[in-house]
Design a protein around this motif. Structure first.
Motif, mmCIF file in Angstrom:
data_model
loop_
_atom_site.group_PDB
_atom_site.id
_atom_site.type_symbol
_atom_site.label_atom_id
_atom_site.label_comp_id
_atom_site.label_asym_id
_atom_site.label_seq_id
_atom_site.Cartn_x
_atom_site.Cartn_y
_atom_site.Cartn_z
ATOM 1 N N ASN A 26 12.164 -16.486 -4.299
ATOM 2 C CA ASN A 26 12.546 -15.189 -3.560
ATOM 3 C C ASN A 26 11.183 -14.138 -4.127
ATOM 4 O O ASN A 26 11.300 -14.784 -5.902
ATOM 5 N N ILE A 27 10.590 -13.583 -3.795
ATOM 6 C CA ILE A 27 9.813 -12.732 -4.300
ATOM 7 C C ILE A 27 9.979 -11.431 -4.042
ATOM 8 O O ILE A 27 10.424 -11.194 -3.096
ATOM 9 N N ASN A 28 9.084 -10.357 -4.558
ATOM 10 C CA ASN A 28 8.822 -9.276 -4.521
ATOM 11 C C ASN A 28 8.300 -8.982 -3.231
ATOM 12 O O ASN A 28 7.232 -9.867 -3.163
ATOM 13 N N LEU A 29 7.768 -7.800 -3.166
ATOM 14 C CA LEU A 29 7.206 -6.965 -2.337
ATOM 15 C C LEU A 29 5.541 -7.283 -2.557
ATOM 16 O O LEU A 29 4.363 -7.749 -1.067
ATOM 17 N N GLU A 30 4.959 -6.821 -4.076
ATOM 18 C CA GLU A 30 4.344 -6.757 -4.148
ATOM 19 C C GLU A 30 3.107 -7.769 -4.173
ATOM 20 O O GLU A 30 2.097 -8.330 -3.566
ATOM 21 N N ASP A 31 4.072 -8.694 -4.570
ATOM 22 C CA ASP A 31 3.630 -10.623 -4.770
ATOM 23 C C ASP A 31 3.460 -10.824 -3.057
ATOM 24 O O ASP A 31 2.753 -11.349 -3.131
ATOM 25 N N ALA A 32 4.436 -10.894 -2.405
ATOM 26 C CA ALA A 32 4.484 -11.347 -1.033
ATOM 27 C C ALA A 32 2.962 -10.980 -0.128
ATOM 28 O O ALA A 32 2.232 -11.514 0.137
ATOM 29 N N LEU A 33 3.031 -9.416 -0.237
ATOM 30 C CA LEU A 33 1.411 -8.793 0.153
ATOM 31 C C LEU A 33 0.085 -9.602 -0.222
ATOM 32 O O LEU A 33 -0.478 -9.735 0.530
ATOM 33 N N ALA A 34 0.350 -9.404 -1.903
ATOM 34 C CA ALA A 34 -0.847 -10.381 -2.294
ATOM 35 C C ALA A 34 -1.219 -11.410 -1.345
ATOM 36 O O ALA A 34 -1.930 -11.483 -1.487
ATOM 37 N N ALA A 35 -0.153 -12.364 -1.777
ATOM 38 C CA ALA A 35 0.492 -13.820 -1.264
ATOM 39 C C ALA A 35 -0.573 -13.216 0.204
ATOM 40 O O ALA A 35 -1.286 -14.184 1.000
ATOM 41 N N ALA A 36 -0.306 -12.842 0.787
ATOM 42 C CA ALA A 36 -0.489 -12.148 2.307
ATOM 43 C C ALA A 36 -2.125 -12.140 2.648
ATOM 44 O O ALA A 36 -3.591 -13.107 3.442
ATOM 45 N N GLY A 55 6.415 0.427 13.060
ATOM 46 C CA GLY A 55 6.341 0.168 11.449
ATOM 47 C C GLY A 55 6.644 -1.351 11.452
ATOM 48 O O GLY A 55 7.468 -1.696 10.960
ATOM 49 N N HIS A 56 5.606 -1.862 10.496
ATOM 50 C CA HIS A 56 5.567 -2.826 10.029
ATOM 51 C C HIS A 56 4.891 -2.697 8.664
ATOM 52 O O HIS A 56 3.910 -2.617 8.754
ATOM 53 N N ILE A 57 5.173 -4.083 8.044
ATOM 54 C CA ILE A 57 4.052 -4.661 6.788
ATOM 55 C C ILE A 57 3.066 -5.500 7.268
ATOM 56 O O ILE A 57 2.390 -6.480 8.442
ATOM 57 N N PRO A 58 1.675 -4.547 6.743
ATOM 58 C CA PRO A 58 0.614 -4.877 7.307
ATOM 59 C C PRO A 58 0.311 -6.816 7.191
ATOM 60 O O PRO A 58 0.712 -7.486 6.956
ATOM 61 N N GLY A 59 -0.764 -7.038 8.724
ATOM 62 C CA GLY A 59 -0.218 -8.856 8.391
ATOM 63 C C GLY A 59 0.133 -9.667 9.340
ATOM 64 O O GLY A 59 0.428 -11.137 9.109
ATOM 65 N N ALA A 60 1.682 -7.959 9.482
ATOM 66 C CA ALA A 60 3.044 -9.435 9.601
ATOM 67 C C ALA A 60 3.182 -10.111 11.046
ATOM 68 O O ALA A 60 2.152 -9.320 11.655
ATOM 69 N N THR A 61 2.714 -11.357 12.021
ATOM 70 C CA THR A 61 3.107 -11.730 12.946
ATOM 71 C C THR A 61 4.437 -11.215 13.410
ATOM 72 O O THR A 61 5.862 -11.389 12.799
ATOM 73 N N ASN A 62 4.732 -10.620 14.551
ATOM 74 C CA ASN A 62 6.005 -10.091 14.847
ATOM 75 C C ASN A 62 5.966 -10.946 16.508
ATOM 76 O O ASN A 62 5.811 -11.659 17.377
ATOM 77 N N ILE A 63 7.951 -12.143 16.268
ATOM 78 C CA ILE A 63 8.474 -12.520 17.546
ATOM 79 C C ILE A 63 9.646 -12.492 16.897
ATOM 80 O O ILE A 63 10.269 -13.009 16.095
#
Length: 79
Positions: A26-36, A55-63
């Motif tokens: 489990n990671i927070n949003l800031e850490d998830a975005l940095a890792a992405a 609206g979506h997280i930049p870099g996310a893939t939609n399936i």
């Protein structure tokens, strides 16, 4: 992949279609975005294309979750 779990003991949810990887941290949003942004994780958005377009997280893939089973080969196995 782990066996389906009716309720995850870590987050109290069943995950998409009853599946949940218990070995994912489990990671927070800031850490998830940095890792992405470093290419260390793969962000998968399983909402509908309409929801994703709203609206979506930049870099996310939609399936969408309805298509996921048929598109598993598109998911990276290393992240």
């Amino acid at each position: 992949m782990n066996e389906p779990t009716p309720n995850c003991h870590k987050c109290n949810s069943s995950g998409a279609s009853g599946w949940h990887r218990l070995d994912c941290p489990n990671i927070n949003l800031e850490d998830a975005l940095a890792a992405a942004s470093r290419g260390e994780v793969f962000l998968l958005d399983v909402r509908s294309p309409t929801e994703y377009a709203g609206g979506h997280i930049p870099g996310a893939t939609n399936i969408s979750v309805d298509e996921l089973r048929g598109r598993l080969s598109e998911l990276p196995k290393d992240r």
